[in-house]
Design an enzyme around this catalytic site. Structure first.
Site, PDB file in Angstrom:
ATOM      1  N   ASP A   1       0.878  -1.158   0.000  1.00  0.00           N
ATOM      2  CA  ASP A   1       0.000   0.000   0.000  1.00  0.00           C
ATOM      3  C   ASP A   1       0.928   1.224   0.000  1.00  0.00           C
ATOM      4  O   ASP A   1       2.145   1.088   0.151  1.00  0.00           O
ATOM      5  CB  ASP A   1      -0.875  -0.048   1.258  1.00  0.00           C
ATOM      6  CG  ASP A   1      -1.702   1.199   1.445  1.00  0.00           C
ATOM      7  OD1 ASP A   1      -2.337   1.639   0.479  1.00  0.00           O
ATOM      8  OD2 ASP A   1      -1.700   1.740   2.572  1.00  0.00           O
TER       9      ASP A   1
ATOM     10  N   ASP B   1      -0.142   5.112   1.252  1.00  0.00           N
ATOM     11  CA  ASP B   1      -0.393   5.955   2.439  1.00  0.00           C
ATOM     12  C   ASP B   1      -0.276   5.146   3.729  1.00  0.00           C
ATOM     13  O   ASP B   1      -0.954   4.131   3.903  1.00  0.00           O
ATOM     14  CB  ASP B   1      -1.818   6.531   2.372  1.00  0.00           C
ATOM     15  CG  ASP B   1      -1.921   7.768   1.499  1.00  0.00           C
ATOM     16  OD1 ASP B   1      -1.266   8.771   1.817  1.00  0.00           O
ATOM     17  OD2 ASP B   1      -2.662   7.724   0.503  1.00  0.00           O
TER      18      ASP B   1
ATOM     19  N   ASP C   1      -1.509  -0.868   6.164  1.00  0.00           N
ATOM     20  CA  ASP C   1      -1.632  -0.229   7.477  1.00  0.00           C
ATOM     21  C   ASP C   1      -3.070   0.047   7.891  1.00  0.00           C
ATOM     22  O   ASP C   1      -3.297   0.567   8.978  1.00  0.00           O
ATOM     23  CB  ASP C   1      -0.869   1.114   7.471  1.00  0.00           C
ATOM     24  CG  ASP C   1      -1.632   2.176   6.712  1.00  0.00           C
ATOM     25  OD1 ASP C   1      -1.980   3.210   7.317  1.00  0.00           O
ATOM     26  OD2 ASP C   1      -1.897   1.969   5.517  1.00  0.00           O
TER      27      ASP C   1
END
Length: 249
Positions: free
Chosen positions: A26, A28, A187
């Site tokens: 991922d 961000d 996250d």
């Protein structure tokens, strides 16, 4: 490849993936600690228009309703009675985010140690993100990872964005790798669910989101950052069991 194909939960651990073929990231909160910038932009702009009676959104609201989610879904949540206004608001908010990110975008601790480990073993790699294309390009470029990734997969390019598995399934297809020899770094609850449903083990990062919330999405392991000994113990075991497909060949 569709969401209904290969979307079974993986019970594998990271070492079970040997020989490793690829790592999917991922962007961000996974490559960089960008959530505080997003939170700031949302907080300022929502307060400006009197959202929530002018009371600034707190981190709890941000984590539960915004972090890791696709912009169209956020627009529907924030502006259920006026979606076009929500879409325009999100475009303006992303422009503000890019201004902030161009000034300061700290990488997750240990990121470059992991990217070197991946490069040294000749593994394939892709960035898989719900972020708009200009955001993804800016962050990847600012982090010096433009030449690192073999592909960048956007949620907007898929039938469904995360939390659906489509973006991760597309990454496997583009890289021509197997889910049985690939792991994901994420996250957010939305992202972890997407990776797990795509059938891969997910390394969850507790960058900003609470551990108990992330655990609900069933990551294989949770780490604080890329210097976490838990991650390196697993990667050492991968090497011991047969390393990468390139080193095993």
């Amino acid at each position: 490849m569709t969401a209904s194909e290969n979307s079974v939960q993986s019970k594998k651990s990271i070492p079970d993936l040997a020989p490793l073929e690829a790592v999917l990231f991922d962007v961000d909160g996974t490559l960089c600690d960008s959530d505080p910038l997003h939170h700031y932009a949302f907080r300022e702009m929502l307060q400006e228009i009197g959202f929530n009676n002018g009371i600034p959104i707190d981190e709890d609201f941000f984590v539960k309703n915004i972090a890791g989610k696709y912009n169209h879904d956020i627009a529907v949540l924030l502006f259920p009675d006026d979606i076009p206004r929500g879409v325009k608001f999100l475009e303006d908010k992303e422009a503000m985010f890019r201004r902030l990110a161009s000034e300061n975008l700290p990488p997750i601790k240990g990121l470059y140690k992991l990217t070197k480990w991946i490069e040294d073993r000749g593994l394939k790699r892709a960035a898989v993100t719900n972020a708009p294309k200009p955001n993804a390009e800016l962050m990847i470029s600012k982090l010096g990872l433009k030449d690192f990734f073999d592909a960048v997969i956007l949620g907007s390019d898929c039938e469904h964005a995360k939390p659906y598995p489509d973006p991760y399934l597309k990454a496997l297809e583009v890289l021509k790798v197997s889910k049985d020899h690939t792991f994901v770094c994420e996250d957010s609850v939305s992202g972890i669910r997407a990776g797990v449903t795509a059938g891969m083990p997910v390394v969850g990062l507790t960058t900003r989101n609470p551990e108990n919330l992330l655990m609900e999405a069933d990551p294989t392991i949770l780490i604080k950052d890329y210097e976490d000994p838990k991650l390196w113990a697993a990667l050492e075991e991968v090497d011991n069991k047969g390393g990468s497909s390139k080193t095993a060949a």
